[in-house]
Design a protein around this motif. Structure first.
Motif, PDB file in Angstrom:
ATOM      1  N   SER A  60       0.825  -1.202   0.000  1.00  0.00           N
ATOM      2  CA  SER A  60       0.000   0.000   0.000  1.00  0.00           C
ATOM      3  C   SER A  60       0.864   1.258   0.000  1.00  0.00           C
ATOM      4  O   SER A  60       0.523   2.244  -0.632  1.00  0.00           O
ATOM      5  N   LYS A  61       1.993   1.223   0.680  1.00  0.00           N
ATOM      6  CA  LYS A  61       2.891   2.378   0.669  1.00  0.00           C
ATOM      7  C   LYS A  61       3.458   2.612  -0.717  1.00  0.00           C
ATOM      8  O   LYS A  61       3.557   3.735  -1.183  1.00  0.00           O
ATOM      9  N   LYS A  62       3.814   1.538  -1.407  1.00  0.00           N
ATOM     10  CA  LYS A  62       4.359   1.683  -2.754  1.00  0.00           C
ATOM     11  C   LYS A  62       3.311   2.254  -3.701  1.00  0.00           C
ATOM     12  O   LYS A  62       3.603   3.119  -4.515  1.00  0.00           O
ATOM     13  N   THR A  63       2.085   1.781  -3.602  1.00  0.00           N
ATOM     14  CA  THR A  63       1.033   2.287  -4.487  1.00  0.00           C
ATOM     15  C   THR A  63       0.709   3.733  -4.160  1.00  0.00           C
ATOM     16  O   THR A  63       0.427   4.518  -5.069  1.00  0.00           O
ATOM     17  N   GLN A 104       3.049  10.406  -7.276  1.00  0.00           N
ATOM     18  CA  GLN A 104       3.882  10.794  -8.416  1.00  0.00           C
ATOM     19  C   GLN A 104       3.029  11.045  -9.649  1.00  0.00           C
ATOM     20  O   GLN A 104       3.276  11.980 -10.404  1.00  0.00           O
ATOM     21  N   LYS A 105       1.973  10.251  -9.853  1.00  0.00           N
ATOM     22  CA  LYS A 105       1.084  10.462 -10.991  1.00  0.00           C
ATOM     23  C   LYS A 105       0.353  11.795 -10.865  1.00  0.00           C
ATOM     24  O   LYS A 105       0.196  12.521 -11.839  1.00  0.00           O
ATOM     25  N   VAL A 106      -0.108  12.122  -9.673  1.00  0.00           N
ATOM     26  CA  VAL A 106      -0.830  13.382  -9.458  1.00  0.00           C
ATOM     27  C   VAL A 106       0.098  14.565  -9.703  1.00  0.00           C
ATOM     28  O   VAL A 106      -0.277  15.553 -10.336  1.00  0.00           O
ATOM     29  N   ILE A 107       1.336  14.470  -9.247  1.00  0.00           N
ATOM     30  CA  ILE A 107       2.306  15.550  -9.459  1.00  0.00           C
ATOM     31  C   ILE A 107       2.588  15.717 -10.946  1.00  0.00           C
ATOM     32  O   ILE A 107       2.689  16.833 -11.457  1.00  0.00           O
ATOM     33  N   GLU A 108       2.710  14.629 -11.680  1.00  0.00           N
ATOM     34  CA  GLU A 108       2.988  14.705 -13.110  1.00  0.00           C
ATOM     35  C   GLU A 108       1.804  15.272 -13.877  1.00  0.00           C
ATOM     36  O   GLU A 108       1.976  15.911 -14.906  1.00  0.00           O
ATOM     37  N   GLN A 109       0.579  15.084 -13.397  1.00  0.00           N
ATOM     38  CA  GLN A 109      -0.603  15.539 -14.109  1.00  0.00           C
ATOM     39  C   GLN A 109      -0.858  17.025 -13.932  1.00  0.00           C
ATOM     40  O   GLN A 109      -1.601  17.620 -14.703  1.00  0.00           O
TER      41      GLN A 109
END
Length: 56
Positions: free
Chosen positions: A7-10, A16-21
């Motif tokens: 869960s920590k990895k996900t 990271q996905k939110v920051i990239e978006q």
């Protein structure tokens, strides 16, 4: 124990996905806003000084 690690990895991947978006800030829009704010403050000072000191 292994479920917590997964869960920590996900969570890190999701962050990271939110920051990239997130879109990059448009500098033209920022400078336009600053210019508009400065001009409106200058106009406000001019109008107030005209009312107080009765410039003509």
């Amino acid at each position: 124990m292994s479920k917590k690690k997964k869960s920590k990895k996900t969570n890190i991947k999701n962050i990271q996905k939110v920051i990239e978006q997130q879109p990059e800030k448009n500098n033209t829009l920022i400078f336009g806003g600053i210019l508009l704010a400065m001009s409106s403050i200058g106009l406000l000072i001019f109008v107030l000084s005209d009312k107080v000191f009765h410039l003509s």
